[in-house]
Design an enzyme around this catalytic site. Structure first.
Site, PDB file in Angstrom:
ATOM      1  N   ASN A  53      -5.537  -9.004  -2.700  1.00  0.00           N
ATOM      2  CA  ASN A  53      -5.402  -8.634  -1.836  1.00  0.00           C
ATOM      3  C   ASN A  53      -6.147  -9.852  -0.970  1.00  0.00           C
ATOM      4  O   ASN A  53      -7.297  -9.720  -0.416  1.00  0.00           O
ATOM      5  CB  ASN A  53      -5.804  -7.390  -0.878  1.00  0.00           C
ATOM      6  CG  ASN A  53      -5.233  -7.338   0.279  1.00  0.00           C
ATOM      7  OD1 ASN A  53      -4.060  -8.328   0.981  1.00  0.00           O
ATOM      8  ND2 ASN A  53      -5.348  -6.333   1.354  1.00  0.00           N
ATOM      9  N   TRP A  54      -5.125 -10.760  -0.757  1.00  0.00           N
ATOM     10  CA  TRP A  54      -5.567 -12.175  -0.140  1.00  0.00           C
ATOM     11  C   TRP A  54      -5.711 -12.127   0.977  1.00  0.00           C
ATOM     12  O   TRP A  54      -6.646 -13.317   1.398  1.00  0.00           O
ATOM     13  CB  TRP A  54      -4.433 -13.305  -0.826  1.00  0.00           C
ATOM     14  CG  TRP A  54      -5.365 -13.675  -2.581  1.00  0.00           C
ATOM     15  CD1 TRP A  54      -6.355 -13.299  -2.981  1.00  0.00           C
ATOM     16  CD2 TRP A  54      -4.719 -15.122  -2.799  1.00  0.00           C
ATOM     17  NE1 TRP A  54      -5.801 -13.638  -3.766  1.00  0.00           N
ATOM     18  CE2 TRP A  54      -4.810 -14.649  -4.825  1.00  0.00           C
ATOM     19  CE3 TRP A  54      -2.978 -15.363  -2.179  1.00  0.00           C
ATOM     20  CZ2 TRP A  54      -4.869 -15.484  -5.380  1.00  0.00           C
ATOM     21  CZ3 TRP A  54      -3.021 -15.944  -3.589  1.00  0.00           C
ATOM     22  CH2 TRP A  54      -3.546 -16.365  -4.664  1.00  0.00           C
ATOM     23  N   LYS A  55      -5.163 -11.269   1.904  1.00  0.00           N
ATOM     24  CA  LYS A  55      -5.030 -11.351   3.203  1.00  0.00           C
ATOM     25  C   LYS A  55      -5.233 -12.160   3.442  1.00  0.00           C
ATOM     26  O   LYS A  55      -3.736 -12.402   3.014  1.00  0.00           O
ATOM     27  CB  LYS A  55      -5.907 -10.956   3.744  1.00  0.00           C
ATOM     28  CG  LYS A  55      -7.140  -9.477   2.965  1.00  0.00           C
ATOM     29  CD  LYS A  55      -8.680  -8.947   3.995  1.00  0.00           C
ATOM     30  CE  LYS A  55      -8.581  -7.670   3.364  1.00  0.00           C
ATOM     31  NZ  LYS A  55      -9.694  -6.700   3.738  1.00  0.00           N
ATOM     32  N   HIS A  62      -2.240   0.224   4.288  1.00  0.00           N
ATOM     33  CA  HIS A  62      -3.637   0.116   3.962  1.00  0.00           C
ATOM     34  C   HIS A  62      -4.627  -0.075   5.521  1.00  0.00           C
ATOM     35  O   HIS A  62      -4.073   0.470   6.198  1.00  0.00           O
ATOM     36  CB  HIS A  62      -3.618  -1.819   4.335  1.00  0.00           C
ATOM     37  CG  HIS A  62      -5.161  -2.687   3.454  1.00  0.00           C
ATOM     38  ND1 HIS A  62      -6.354  -2.695   4.479  1.00  0.00           N
ATOM     39  CD2 HIS A  62      -5.102  -2.806   2.017  1.00  0.00           C
ATOM     40  CE1 HIS A  62      -6.707  -3.400   4.530  1.00  0.00           C
ATOM     41  NE2 HIS A  62      -6.716  -3.167   2.615  1.00  0.00           N
ATOM     42  N   GLU A 116      -9.247   3.696  -0.525  1.00  0.00           N
ATOM     43  CA  GLU A 116     -10.732   3.027   0.025  1.00  0.00           C
ATOM     44  C   GLU A 116     -11.151   3.066   1.852  1.00  0.00           C
ATOM     45  O   GLU A 116     -10.602   3.629   2.943  1.00  0.00           O
ATOM     46  CB  GLU A 116      -9.777   1.216   1.023  1.00  0.00           C
ATOM     47  CG  GLU A 116      -8.159   1.685   1.320  1.00  0.00           C
ATOM     48  CD  GLU A 116      -7.751   0.942   2.363  1.00  0.00           C
ATOM     49  OE1 GLU A 116      -8.091  -0.643   2.184  1.00  0.00           O
ATOM     50  OE2 GLU A 116      -6.718   0.909   3.007  1.00  0.00           O
ATOM     51  N   GLY A 124     -10.802  -7.343  -1.691  1.00  0.00           N
ATOM     52  CA  GLY A 124      -9.906  -8.123  -0.716  1.00  0.00           C
ATOM     53  C   GLY A 124     -11.193  -9.547  -0.817  1.00  0.00           C
ATOM     54  O   GLY A 124     -10.510 -10.133  -1.318  1.00  0.00           O
TER      55      GLY A 124
END
Length: 253
Positions: free
Chosen positions: A9-11, A89, A166, A235
């Site tokens: 999850n590169w955000k 998320h 998470e 993350g």
């Protein structure tokens, strides 16, 4: 379950198509020999077209279409070449996070997003988790509510479902201070049992369960060996190619 999954999850850590292409080029070269583990990438929306040849998806999705400024629908993601999307998320759900207020998605919103993604033929990575660990076990009730609400009437979606656990309170901590493998395993067993109640035992056993609370190269091997998980939702460590490859290495068969 034989296959393991590591989802990056590169955000907004990786911002340009050039940076993304360089990352993917190195990833393919370094991880080509890692048997039994798939790498999925969730980049910012603007980078989606740059990741042809990889399994990539969206970080979020709207259940709506039409007059909704700034939103991206499941059909738009599919058209861009995405094969999956993350829903629920912790940074999107309606609760406070360590970095401030989350986006505000309710359990009902997550249910609608999952249904929209499924309708477009996308796999869904459903995130669940508690804001704090409660000594009386009340956090398990919260996780069960998130699962049952999201999957209400969606039993047929098991073949395209991944669940990512998470714990919000563990995100951003060091590997030493994050959840320990026995704590993760306890929660994975609970999630699997809850999925069996919702989907039936046979289908529940097919759903990969990932861990997504401060995954680092330092704790990945121990979590995969003793935590009962089928992989990770990563993350900040997923934006560093060396760290990400080490996490993939920990998951290989």
């Amino acid at each position: 379950m034989k296959k393991r999954f590591v989802i990056a999850n590169w955000k907004m850590y990786i911002e340009s198509p050039e940076e993304a292409k360089k990352f993917i080029s190195i990833l393919k070269r370094k991880a080509a020999s890692y048997e039994g583990v798939d790498a999925w990438i969730a980049p910012p929306f603007t980078i989606l077209p740059a990741l042809k040849g990889m399994k990539f998806g969206g970080q979020a999705v709207s259940a709506n279409t039409g007059a909704y400024t700034g939103e991206v629908s499941a059909d738009m993601l599919k058209e861009a070449g995405a094969s999956f999307v993350i829903v629920g998320h912790s940074e999107r759900r309606a609760h406070s996070t360590g970095s401030g207020q989350a986006a505000g998605d309710t359990n009902e919103d997550v249910h609608a997003q999952l249904a929209a993604a499924a309708g477009a033929g996308l796999s869904t990575v459903l995130c669940v988790g508690e804001s704090e660990r409660m000594p009386d076990g009340a956090h398990f009730t919260k996780i069960a509510e998130q699962l049952s609400s999201a999957l209400d009437g969606a039993q047929s979606l098991a073949s395209k479902l991944v669940v990512a656990y998470e714990p919000v309170w563990a995100i951003g901590k060091t590997a030493k201070d994050a959840m320990q493998p026995d704590e993760v395993e306890e929660t994975v067993i609970f999630i699997r049992k809850t999925l069996a109640d919702i989907l039936g035992r046979k289908d529940a056993l097919k759903v990969p369960i990932l861990y997504g609370g401060s995954v680092e190269p330092e704790n990945a091997a121990k979590l995969i060996a003793d935590g009962g998980v089928n992989g990770f939702l990563v993350g900040h460590a997923s934006a560093d190619i060396d760290s990400f490859v080490e996490i993939l290495k920990a998951c290989r068969r």
